[in-house]
Scaffold this active site. Sequence first.
Site, PDB file in Angstrom:
ATOM      1  N   LYS A   1       0.824  -1.233   0.000  1.00 34.05           N
ATOM      2  CA  LYS A   1       0.000   0.000   0.000  1.00 34.05           C
ATOM      3  C   LYS A   1       0.843   1.262   0.000  1.00 34.05           C
ATOM      4  O   LYS A   1       0.417   2.296  -0.505  1.00 34.05           O
ATOM      5  CB  LYS A   1      -0.962   0.009   1.187  1.00 34.05           C
ATOM      6  CG  LYS A   1      -0.305   0.013   2.533  1.00 34.05           C
ATOM      7  CD  LYS A   1      -0.869  -1.052   3.422  1.00 34.05           C
ATOM      8  CE  LYS A   1       0.183  -1.489   4.401  1.00 34.05           C
ATOM      9  NZ  LYS A   1      -0.024  -2.766   4.982  1.00 34.05           N
TER      10      LYS A   1
ATOM     11  N   GLY B   1      -6.110  -6.422   3.277  1.00 38.04           N
ATOM     12  CA  GLY B   1      -5.386  -7.684   3.482  1.00 38.04           C
ATOM     13  C   GLY B   1      -6.060  -8.830   2.761  1.00 38.04           C
ATOM     14  O   GLY B   1      -6.001  -8.946   1.541  1.00 38.04           O
TER      15      GLY B   1
ATOM     16  N   GLY C   1       2.649 -10.566  14.717  1.00 36.26           N
ATOM     17  CA  GLY C   1       2.948 -10.269  13.310  1.00 36.26           C
ATOM     18  C   GLY C   1       1.919  -9.383  12.641  1.00 36.26           C
ATOM     19  O   GLY C   1       1.894  -9.267  11.421  1.00 36.26           O
TER      20      GLY C   1
ATOM     21  N   GLU D   1       3.181  -3.307  11.446  1.00 37.51           N
ATOM     22  CA  GLU D   1       4.177  -2.997  10.421  1.00 37.51           C
ATOM     23  C   GLU D   1       5.565  -3.052  11.069  1.00 37.51           C
ATOM     24  O   GLU D   1       5.701  -3.006  12.287  1.00 37.51           O
ATOM     25  CB  GLU D   1       3.946  -1.589   9.867  1.00 37.51           C
ATOM     26  CG  GLU D   1       2.625  -1.405   9.154  1.00 37.51           C
ATOM     27  CD  GLU D   1       2.494  -2.274   7.918  1.00 37.51           C
ATOM     28  OE1 GLU D   1       3.360  -2.205   7.032  1.00 37.51           O
ATOM     29  OE2 GLU D   1       1.522  -3.045   7.845  1.00 37.51           O
TER      30      GLU D   1
ATOM     31  N   LYS E   1      -4.398   3.060   2.982  1.00 36.59           N
ATOM     32  CA  LYS E   1      -5.472   2.193   2.478  1.00 36.59           C
ATOM     33  C   LYS E   1      -6.658   3.037   2.017  1.00 36.59           C
ATOM     34  O   LYS E   1      -7.316   2.713   1.020  1.00 36.59           O
ATOM     35  CB  LYS E   1      -5.885   1.197   3.565  1.00 36.59           C
ATOM     36  CG  LYS E   1      -4.786   0.168   3.846  1.00 36.59           C
ATOM     37  CD  LYS E   1      -5.056  -0.614   5.117  1.00 36.59           C
ATOM     38  CE  LYS E   1      -3.966  -1.650   5.374  1.00 36.59           C
ATOM     39  NZ  LYS E   1      -4.006  -2.221   6.724  1.00 36.59           N
TER      40      LYS E   1
HETATM   41  N1  HSE Z   1      -0.053  -3.528   9.944  1.00 36.60           N
HETATM   42  C1  HSE Z   1      -1.219  -3.756   9.156  1.00 36.60           C
HETATM   43  C2  HSE Z   1      -2.395  -3.998  10.108  1.00 36.60           C
HETATM   44  C3  HSE Z   1      -0.987  -4.944   8.272  1.00 36.60           C
HETATM   45  O1  HSE Z   1      -2.176  -4.091  11.308  1.00 36.60           O
HETATM   46  O2  HSE Z   1      -3.526  -4.034   9.648  1.00 36.60           O
HETATM   47  C4  HSE Z   1      -1.880  -5.046   7.103  1.00 36.60           C
HETATM   48  O3  HSE Z   1      -1.826  -3.929   6.285  1.00 36.60           O
END
Ligand code: HSE
Length: 379
Positions: A85, A114, A167, A170, A185
């Site tokens: 993105k 996602g 995980g 970012e 986004k």
């Molecule tokens: N860091 C982002 C989130 C990952 O937490 O949604 C997906 O873009």
Amino acid sequence: MKIGLLGMGTIGSGVYEIAQGLSDVEVKWVLEKRFQADYITDDISVILSDPEIELVVETMGGLHPAYEFASQVLDSGRHFVTANKLLVSAYGPELTALAKQRGVAFLYGAACGGGIAYLANLTIARGVDRITALGGILNGTTNYILDAMQSKNSAYADVLAEAQRLGYAERDPSSDVDGLDTQRKLILACAVGFDVWLKPEDIPTRGIASVLPVDAAWAKAQGLVIRLCARAERSADGAVRAYVEPTLVSKTAPEAAILSNVNYAWYEGERYGLMSYIGQGAGKDPTAANVLRDVRSVDAGHRYMTREVCAAGTPDNAGAMERYYLRVPAGTELPAGWAGRPDHSGAWDVYETNPVSVSEMHERMANIRSAFFAGIRRT
Ligand code: HSE
């Protein structure tokens, strides 16, 4: 279809693994410096000089060299699919133009939502309807943090660390907690839904880094729930309003039911009314599956997510008004008309404001980083 894959990190390895089970997609080359195998190279020219490669998937993340690689791939006449993105929000118009010039596809469905097929559906929807508004909860990390703070009384720092461990976050979690990931986004969603490419500075953006238990307690006492929401509207004359900010929603609102790291993306069309999508907005398998959905849709003839003509857009946020919950350091002076007397809460003054211009609230609070504000939506 034989494809090249740029990057074998979390999403890239998911793409590679899922593709092993697909009969119509073969990952012939992977660009990666860290591992060695006969299908791995650290030189992109190996991929670009292979006449069998029709499409390249980018899952490296970051702006550089992702941008240079994207340009080379499109320029070589190959389709390009990405989950990045940051890349698309910064270079979307340019890469779209290059793809159109070369007659190849440029798809980025996994870059917003996602694993949720949000942009893919929005692309189809805006072909038959006029999209008037869109938005949602587009960041899993911040939703995970807000949910845990409100449902388990967990401390902000502890939950952020847990989100990183899982995980979701970012590499630099400030882009999650400061709302920048959501902002990127929203740029993509506005391009697809409204045919305008907004710039980051066009979207007033505030994250959740300053949220405190006192904010959660105020919300709870009012029957409200804190969420980080993106919102964009397009008026009849085409002006676009777009902003990202914490929002206090009624506990019966759809956003309040979005727990943990789940995402909620919606659009509203003149004919469709409200359409919403709920699912995993991050994570290896859901995101990789969405990337491969784009790959297969190229095979089915899909080329672009925006219209032929997609202008650079200037949003009109000046007229957007919200009633806010506002917590500022005690004694902070506010413009006349924002609110009456504050409720004092120790070191803080807490207000429920009158309707206030969104732009003005973001501008005034830009230098008061400890302040927390959230638009109030009781219905
Ligand atoms: N860091 C982002 C989130 C990952 O937490 O949604 C997906 O873009």
